[in-house]
Design a protein around this motif. Structure first.
Motif, PDB file in Angstrom:
ATOM      1  N   SER A  87       0.877  -1.158   0.000  1.00 21.08           N
ATOM      2  CA  SER A  87       0.000   0.000   0.000  1.00 21.08           C
ATOM      3  C   SER A  87       0.922   1.217   0.000  1.00 21.08           C
ATOM      4  O   SER A  87       1.694   1.427   0.939  1.00 21.08           O
ATOM      5  N   LEU A  88       0.885   1.966  -1.099  1.00 20.86           N
ATOM      6  CA  LEU A  88       1.814   3.085  -1.252  1.00 20.86           C
ATOM      7  C   LEU A  88       1.585   4.159  -0.194  1.00 20.86           C
ATOM      8  O   LEU A  88       0.452   4.423   0.209  1.00 20.86           O
ATOM      9  N   THR A  89       2.664   4.755   0.234  1.00 20.76           N
ATOM     10  CA  THR A  89       2.605   5.860   1.189  1.00 20.76           C
ATOM     11  C   THR A  89       3.171   7.110   0.518  1.00 20.76           C
ATOM     12  O   THR A  89       3.748   7.042  -0.566  1.00 20.76           O
ATOM     13  N   ASP A  90       3.025   8.242   1.169  1.00 21.71           N
ATOM     14  CA  ASP A  90       3.546   9.495   0.615  1.00 21.71           C
ATOM     15  C   ASP A  90       5.038   9.392   0.309  1.00 21.71           C
ATOM     16  O   ASP A  90       5.506   9.925  -0.693  1.00 21.71           O
ATOM     17  N   ALA A  92       5.724  17.565  -5.530  1.00 21.16           N
ATOM     18  CA  ALA A  92       4.735  17.720  -4.456  1.00 21.16           C
ATOM     19  C   ALA A  92       5.068  16.905  -3.214  1.00 21.16           C
ATOM     20  O   ALA A  92       4.454  17.105  -2.174  1.00 21.16           O
ATOM     21  N   THR A  93       6.021  16.005  -3.306  1.00 14.10           N
ATOM     22  CA  THR A  93       6.316  15.150  -2.155  1.00 14.10           C
ATOM     23  C   THR A  93       7.470  15.720  -1.337  1.00 14.10           C
ATOM     24  O   THR A  93       8.438  16.243  -1.893  1.00 14.10           O
ATOM     25  N   ALA A  94       7.341  15.634  -0.052  1.00 17.33           N
ATOM     26  CA  ALA A  94       8.389  16.121   0.842  1.00 17.33           C
ATOM     27  C   ALA A  94       9.543  15.122   0.924  1.00 17.33           C
ATOM     28  O   ALA A  94      10.672  15.483   1.218  1.00 17.33           O
ATOM     29  N   SER A  95       9.258  13.868   0.640  1.00 18.87           N
ATOM     30  CA  SER A  95      10.263  12.814   0.738  1.00 18.87           C
ATOM     31  C   SER A  95      11.266  12.903  -0.412  1.00 18.87           C
ATOM     32  O   SER A  95      10.900  13.166  -1.549  1.00 18.87           O
ATOM     33  N   ARG A  96      12.525  12.654  -0.106  1.00 19.87           N
ATOM     34  CA  ARG A  96      13.548  12.598  -1.147  1.00 19.87           C
ATOM     35  C   ARG A  96      13.751  11.163  -1.637  1.00 19.87           C
ATOM     36  O   ARG A  96      14.556  10.924  -2.512  1.00 19.87           O
ATOM     37  N   GLN A  97      13.035  10.236  -1.047  1.00 17.06           N
ATOM     38  CA  GLN A  97      13.162   8.825  -1.397  1.00 17.06           C
ATOM     39  C   GLN A  97      12.689   8.585  -2.834  1.00 17.06           C
ATOM     40  O   GLN A  97      11.635   9.068  -3.228  1.00 17.06           O
ATOM     41  N   ARG A  98      13.452   7.852  -3.608  1.00 12.87           N
ATOM     42  CA  ARG A  98      13.062   7.462  -4.966  1.00 12.87           C
ATOM     43  C   ARG A  98      12.975   5.950  -5.024  1.00 12.87           C
ATOM     44  O   ARG A  98      13.654   5.304  -5.816  1.00 12.87           O
ATOM     45  N   ARG A 141      -1.994   5.144  -0.655  1.00 10.47           N
ATOM     46  CA  ARG A 141      -3.050   4.145  -0.417  1.00 10.47           C
ATOM     47  C   ARG A 141      -3.467   3.412  -1.695  1.00 10.47           C
ATOM     48  O   ARG A 141      -4.337   2.566  -1.648  1.00 10.47           O
ATOM     49  N   ASP A 142      -2.855   3.730  -2.844  1.00  7.99           N
ATOM     50  CA  ASP A 142      -2.994   2.871  -4.014  1.00  7.99           C
ATOM     51  C   ASP A 142      -2.010   1.722  -3.807  1.00  7.99           C
ATOM     52  O   ASP A 142      -1.309   1.676  -2.790  1.00  7.99           O
TER      53      ASP A 142
END
Length: 186
Positions: free
Chosen positions: A11-14, A26-32, A99-100
């Motif tokens: 379940s995908l998270t931000d 739009a995302t605050a995360s730098r994770q790719r 949540r997708d």
């Protein structure tokens, strides 16, 4: 389908959304990358790859009309395992949201010799499938946003029917073609 097939549902998270160019600003995360739990990784990866803290995998990605095939890295950075690689650039990935779902279908303890099929399911473009997955996972199957399914376990057959394994004609990579005079017989 064989008895080694597994399906991992994330379940995908931000923080996962940084893998998609459409969400990057739009995302605050730098994770790719898409985060994976240790139990999922221990089922997915060969023990030698776990000891090495990661490896490269032939990853076939499908979402809507997009199919992408490239080498993606699964590795442990710090305390977390992640499936990463280049950003997905196609605008259609803008349909995904937290949540997708991301589904990984592979063989158990993959040593890199089998491809991994990565499929995304979105509320916007796959409304009924996404709702069905959400209902199926509402009974606590998700542990830290990840659920594991193996042949013979509840839910596996339904998921396997919706998300078939990589067809043999796709799973086998064609031999690399070389230009005349460069490594090919005359």
């Amino acid at each position: 389908m064989n008895d080694q097939d597994i399906i991992i549902v994330r379940s995908l998270t931000d923080s996962d959304m940084g893998l998609f160019a459409a969400h990057r600003k739009a995302t605050a995360s730098r994770q790719r990358a898409i985060a994976l739990t240790t139990p999922a990784t221990e089922l997915l990866l060969d023990p030698a790859i776990i000891i090495a803290r990661g490896g490269d995998f032939d990853c076939i990605t499908s979402f809507g009309s997009i199919t992408n095939r490239e080498i993606r890295r699964i590795n442990k950075g710090g305390k977390n395992w992640r499936l990463g690689g280049r950003q997905f650039e196609a605008p259609v990935f803008g349909d995904l949201d937290s949540r997708d779902f991301a589904l990984l279908r592979s063989v158990k303890h993959n040593d890199g010799s089998s491809p991994i099929l990565l499929t995304f399911v979105s509320r916007r473009s796959h409304r009924f499938i996404q709702a069905g997955l959400a209902a199926m996972l509402s009974d606590g199957a998700l542990q830290h946003n990840v659920a594991l399914f193996q042949l013979g376990e509840r839910g596996f057959d339904a998921l396997a029917e919706l998300f078939p394994p990589v067809p043999a004609c796709v799973a086998v990579r064609r031999a690399q073609i070389t230009a005349p005079g460069i490594g090919s017989p005359s």
